[in-house]
Design an enzyme around this catalytic site. Structure first.
Site, PDB file in Angstrom:
ATOM      1  CG  ASP A  41      -0.242   0.122   2.517  1.00  0.00           C
ATOM      2  OD1 ASP A  41       0.996  -0.090   2.528  1.00  0.00           O
ATOM      3  OD2 ASP A  41      -0.890   0.420   3.529  1.00  0.00           O
ATOM      4  CG  HIS A 245      21.295   8.053 -17.986  1.00  0.00           C
ATOM      5  ND1 HIS A 245      20.305   7.768 -18.889  1.00  0.00           N
ATOM      6  CD2 HIS A 245      21.624   9.350 -18.212  1.00  0.00           C
ATOM      7  CE1 HIS A 245      20.057   8.827 -19.641  1.00  0.00           C
ATOM      8  NE2 HIS A 245      20.849   9.808 -19.253  1.00  0.00           N
ATOM      9  CG  ASP A 262      24.326  15.333 -14.783  1.00  0.00           C
ATOM     10  OD1 ASP A 262      23.573  16.242 -14.365  1.00  0.00           O
ATOM     11  OD2 ASP A 262      24.278  14.897 -15.949  1.00  0.00           O
ATOM     12  CG  ASP A 273      20.716  19.061 -16.230  1.00  0.00           C
ATOM     13  OD1 ASP A 273      21.560  18.496 -15.509  1.00  0.00           O
ATOM     14  OD2 ASP A 273      20.197  18.525 -17.220  1.00  0.00           O
ATOM     15  CG  HIS A 354      25.897  12.977 -24.156  1.00  0.00           C
ATOM     16  ND1 HIS A 354      25.842  14.343 -24.049  1.00  0.00           N
ATOM     17  CD2 HIS A 354      26.996  12.594 -23.455  1.00  0.00           C
ATOM     18  CE1 HIS A 354      26.854  14.763 -23.306  1.00  0.00           C
ATOM     19  NE2 HIS A 354      27.582  13.719 -22.940  1.00  0.00           N
ATOM     20  CG  HIS A 358      18.153  18.570 -22.046  1.00  0.00           C
ATOM     21  ND1 HIS A 358      17.537  19.091 -20.935  1.00  0.00           N
ATOM     22  CD2 HIS A 358      19.281  17.965 -21.591  1.00  0.00           C
ATOM     23  CE1 HIS A 358      18.255  18.794 -19.858  1.00  0.00           C
ATOM     24  NE2 HIS A 358      19.324  18.116 -20.227  1.00  0.00           N
ATOM     25  CG  HIS A 365      15.617  15.223 -20.525  1.00  0.00           C
ATOM     26  ND1 HIS A 365      15.880  13.885 -20.618  1.00  0.00           N
ATOM     27  CD2 HIS A 365      16.777  15.800 -20.109  1.00  0.00           C
ATOM     28  CE1 HIS A 365      17.148  13.663 -20.275  1.00  0.00           C
ATOM     29  NE2 HIS A 365      17.712  14.803 -19.966  1.00  0.00           N
ATOM     30  CD  GLU A 383      23.469  17.680 -20.886  1.00  0.00           C
ATOM     31  OE1 GLU A 383      23.945  16.780 -20.180  1.00  0.00           O
ATOM     32  OE2 GLU A 383      22.252  17.953 -20.907  1.00  0.00           O
ATOM     33  CE1 TYR A 387      30.570  11.231 -20.416  1.00  0.00           C
ATOM     34  CE2 TYR A 387      30.530  12.101 -22.657  1.00  0.00           C
ATOM     35  CZ  TYR A 387      30.082  12.141 -21.350  1.00  0.00           C
ATOM     36  OH  TYR A 387      29.168  13.080 -20.968  1.00  0.00           O
ATOM     37  NE  ARG A 396      27.088  14.962 -18.255  1.00  0.00           N
ATOM     38  CZ  ARG A 396      27.128  13.694 -17.886  1.00  0.00           C
ATOM     39  NH1 ARG A 396      27.794  12.826 -18.639  1.00  0.00           N
ATOM     40  NH2 ARG A 396      26.537  13.287 -16.791  1.00  0.00           N
ATOM     41  CD  GLU A 398      23.754  19.406 -17.763  1.00  0.00           C
ATOM     42  OE1 GLU A 398      24.111  18.542 -16.936  1.00  0.00           O
ATOM     43  OE2 GLU A 398      22.709  19.339 -18.414  1.00  0.00           O
TER      44      GLU A 398
HETATM   45 MN   LIG Z   1      21.251  17.730 -18.816  1.00  0.00          MN
END
Ligand SMILES: [Mn+2]
Length: 437
Positions: A41, A245, A262, A273, A354, A358, A365, A383, A387, A396, A398
């Site tokens: 629940d 990710h 990040d 971000d 990538h 965005h 996003h 960003e 790598y 990276r 951003e």
């Molecule tokens: Mn981003």
């Protein structure tokens, strides 16, 4: 709500902009989100529906907004429906908006209890022709769970099959892409809280600290400033940073490694971000520094390129070209790699695979029609990254920036980013102890 009250003019203006896009003789309905279930629940904290928040400022579950600008009865042209507070709800769930409070937040004069919705809706359906219903149309979303809006669409279409149905999402997406000064101020506040969190990490990251301890430090800073994580934080030391990710955040930060963060805050449902990459021991190696500076130059060049009129795909291509030049300079790509490349799979993608950025706003996003050229008022992340799994690290960087008619405005311009500045801040004074584990 944890955030400070937002003047209702923001929501009044948003509704006016939406109404001006509807066909004559229309009505539109937007639903709150369901409360996300867990197991047994259990439930998670409710996540406000971004469209409903954009139009009303209301975060309470089960809320519905009905817009019918041409309704014969003036009082039904704009109605907000909320759950009726009662003693049982008060005991178990706590405060629910009384009518005057919902009016004050949203600027909507006509607030009714949810139980009144069916009769009013039926009356308006008999009178009006075009019906705008909401749906999640984010191009990257994989939707398997039915939303309250989606259930509503099914119910209404079954009951009233002969109306002219329209996609409200298309109109909302076009509107939400362009942020008003009030929205930019809220995003700026989220960016400011993010910066405070990052500065705290500059004082606590050192060899031996666990990735989750960095997460705990941020959480303390964000929650203490009426904010929360905008998305699952990526706190990736060493080669973990090559997993885009990564969010296990369960590894130790080791001397000599880089730590990719990040991590950003969300304030009043407005997102920021940020990505920064730190040397765990407080000093970059020569190689790390070369790659770091290459990514920093790329970030600056890609930011300058975010101007009105630009198409997202052209911005992506220009940014890949910028990173490609840096990769040539670093010796990671050779001119012949470029000459021989498959244009559909450019060589640069091996190290920068990538998107360069965005739209961001009420969603990380954010919704938006990517075929549209950039315009003043868009808020974008920038960003770039490089790598290098074979070398055991990635960089990276951003920032969250606003497209304007002049140069883009970097909302994170005051968050340390120069390698020298990062090193100086990491080596200043005694380290604050991280929490015990
Ligand atoms: Mn981003």
């Amino acid at each position: 709500m944890r955030h400070e009250a937002i003047p209702s003019t923001l929501f009044i203006e948003n509704r006016a902009r939406l109404k001006s896009r509807l066909l004559p003789g229309s009505l539109a309905v937007v639903n709150a989100n369901d409360i996300p279930p867990t197991n047994a629940d259990g439930t998670r904290m409710p996540i406000p529906n971004s469209d409903l928040f954009y139009l009303t400022g209301i975060e309470q579950e089960e809320t519905m907004l009905l817009l019918a600008p041409d309704a014969h009865d003036e009082k039904l042209r704009e109605v907000l429906f909320v759950r009726e507070p009662n003693a049982h709800l008060k005991t178990w769930e706590g405060h629910k908006h009384p009518k005057d409070e919902a009016q004050a937040i949203s600027g909507i004069k006509e607030v009714k209890w949810l139980t009144e919705f069916p009769a009013i809706f039926h009356r308006l359906m008999c009178e009006l022709e075009h019906v705008y219903l909401n749906s999640n149309e984010h191009h990257r979303a994989v939707i398997e769970v039915e939303t309250r809006d989606a259930r509503f669409v099914q119910q209404v279409r079954a009951k009233y099959p002969l109306h002219d149905y329209r996609r409200l999402a298309r109109e909302l997406q076009a509107l939400r892409l362009v942020k008003s000064p009030a929205e930019i101020a809220l995003i700026r506040r989220a960016c400011g809280i993010t910066g405070q969190g990052f500065r705290r990490l500059l004082r606590t990251v050192r060899p031996g600290v666990m990735e989750y301890q960095a997460e705990a430090e941020l959480s303390h800073e964000f929650i203490g400033h009426r904010a929360q994580f905008a998305y699952n934080p990526i706190i990736a030391s060493g080669a973990n940073a090559c997993t885009l990710h990564y969010n296990q955040n369960d590894q130790p930060c080791r001397a000599g490694e880089l730590l990719l963060l990040d991590v950003a805050a969300c304030y009043a449902n407005y997102q920021s971000d940020l990505t920064r990459t730190l040397p765990v021991g407080g000093r970059f190696t020569e190689r790390q520094r070369q790659v770091y500076d290459a990514v920093l130059r790329s970030l600056r060049a890609a930011t300058r390129a975010a101007v009105p009129g630009k198409l997202h795909k052209d911005w992506q291509q220009e940014s890949e070209k910028i990173v490609e030049e840096e990769l040539l300079r670093l010796g990671l790509l050779k001119p012949r790699d470029i000459q021989r490349q498959d244009p559909d799979k450019p060589a640069v993608k091996k190290y920068f695979m990538h998107g360069v950025g965005h739209p961001i706003g009420l969603d990380v996003h954010d919704v938006g029609l990517l075929k549209q050229p950039f315009a003043a008022g868009w808020v974008l992340t920038v960003e770039p990254g490089i790598y290098l799994p074979e070398e055991g690290f990635a960089v990276r960087l951003e920032n969250t920036v606003v497209v304007t008619d002049g140069a883009p405005v970097d909302l994170m311009a005051d968050i340390p980013i120069e390698a020298d500045e990062i090193e100086a801040l990491m080596n200043r004074g005694p380290k604050k102890a991280p929490p015990r584990r």
